[in-house]
Write a protein that holds these residues in place. Structure first.
Motif, PDB file in Angstrom:
ATOM      1  N   GLU A   1       0.842  -1.195   0.000  1.00  0.00           N
ATOM      2  CA  GLU A   1       0.000   0.000   0.000  1.00  0.00           C
ATOM      3  C   GLU A   1       0.878   1.247   0.000  1.00  0.00           C
ATOM      4  O   GLU A   1       1.810   1.361   0.794  1.00  0.00           O
ATOM      5  CB  GLU A   1      -0.940   0.002   1.200  1.00  0.00           C
ATOM      6  CG  GLU A   1      -1.970   1.072   1.120  1.00  0.00           C
ATOM      7  CD  GLU A   1      -3.206   0.797   1.955  1.00  0.00           C
ATOM      8  OE1 GLU A   1      -3.955   1.750   2.193  1.00  0.00           O
ATOM      9  OE2 GLU A   1      -3.422  -0.348   2.360  1.00  0.00           O
ATOM     10  N   GLN A   2       0.580   2.173  -0.898  1.00  0.00           N
ATOM     11  CA  GLN A   2       1.327   3.420  -1.016  1.00  0.00           C
ATOM     12  C   GLN A   2       0.940   4.366   0.126  1.00  0.00           C
ATOM     13  O   GLN A   2      -0.213   4.435   0.523  1.00  0.00           O
ATOM     14  CB  GLN A   2       1.018   4.101  -2.348  1.00  0.00           C
ATOM     15  CG  GLN A   2       1.396   3.277  -3.554  1.00  0.00           C
ATOM     16  CD  GLN A   2       2.889   3.194  -3.735  1.00  0.00           C
ATOM     17  OE1 GLN A   2       3.587   4.185  -3.659  1.00  0.00           O
ATOM     18  NE2 GLN A   2       3.383   1.994  -3.981  1.00  0.00           N
ATOM     19  N   ALA A   3       1.920   5.110   0.617  1.00  0.00           N
ATOM     20  CA  ALA A   3       1.688   6.097   1.674  1.00  0.00           C
ATOM     21  C   ALA A   3       1.311   7.424   1.022  1.00  0.00           C
ATOM     22  O   ALA A   3       2.108   8.352   0.935  1.00  0.00           O
ATOM     23  CB  ALA A   3       2.931   6.247   2.534  1.00  0.00           C
ATOM     24  N   CYS A   4       0.084   7.479   0.528  1.00  0.00           N
ATOM     25  CA  CYS A   4      -0.370   8.678  -0.156  1.00  0.00           C
ATOM     26  C   CYS A   4      -1.869   8.855   0.044  1.00  0.00           C
ATOM     27  O   CYS A   4      -2.576   7.935   0.439  1.00  0.00           O
ATOM     28  CB  CYS A   4      -0.059   8.607  -1.657  1.00  0.00           C
ATOM     29  SG  CYS A   4      -0.914   7.292  -2.533  1.00  0.00           S
ATOM     30  N   THR A   5      -2.315  10.067  -0.247  1.00  0.00           N
ATOM     31  CA  THR A   5      -3.739  10.378  -0.238  1.00  0.00           C
ATOM     32  C   THR A   5      -4.191  10.433  -1.688  1.00  0.00           C
ATOM     33  O   THR A   5      -3.574  11.097  -2.510  1.00  0.00           O
ATOM     34  CB  THR A   5      -3.993  11.747   0.428  1.00  0.00           C
ATOM     35  OG1 THR A   5      -3.439  11.725   1.747  1.00  0.00           O
ATOM     36  CG2 THR A   5      -5.470  12.048   0.502  1.00  0.00           C
TER      37      THR A   5
END
Length: 142
Positions: free
Chosen positions: A89-93
């Protein structure tokens, strides 16, 4: 305020997509552009690669503008990339917004905001005779 509006719009789009997909039979899920865009967002940001190959057209082109260089990939290369990053999972919004839509073509802007930069993807979906497929993705990093 603009960020709040974008976030609210993205959440509303996500809710609409969820409701729209809730009533679609598994055989007919590709009949909606929302299936393809949700599949793309899930694969790129959450590592969920289920149905990725079904949502992407065989002739799809993926391009990235990195500085002054354009990198291009085909479906096989992108499919391998998402499979290599499965369950990461990417650490982004993430926010999505529809740029343009009609019966044959939909363009969706997908913004992925990280701490240091923003990746903006312009995803083109085409109605290929009863099913919607991703035919082009153009990514810009800022």
């Amino acid at each position: 305020m603009k960020t709040l509006k974008s976030l609210v719009l993205g959440l509303c789009l996500l809710a609409v997509c969820g409701v729209a997909n809730a009533n679609i039979k598994n055989d007919d899920k590709a009949a909606s552009p929302y299936f393809a865009i949700n599949t793309y967002v899930d694969a790129v940001t959450r590592g969920k690669v289920t149905d990725f190959d079904q949502a992407v057209d065989a002739s799809a082109k993926f391009s990235m503008l990195r500085g002054k260089q354009i990198l291009s990939f085909d479906k096989a290369e992108m499919s391998n990339y998402v499979k290599e990053n499965q369950n990461i999972e990417q650490a982004c919004t993430v926010s999505t917004s529809i740029v343009n839509s009609n019966a044959d073509l939909t363009v969706v802007k997908v913004e992925m905001k990280y701490d240091e930069f923003v990746r903006t993807n312009y995803v083109t979906l085409s109605n290929t005779g009863g099913s919607w497929k991703i035919t082009n993705v153009y990514s810009v990093f800022k």
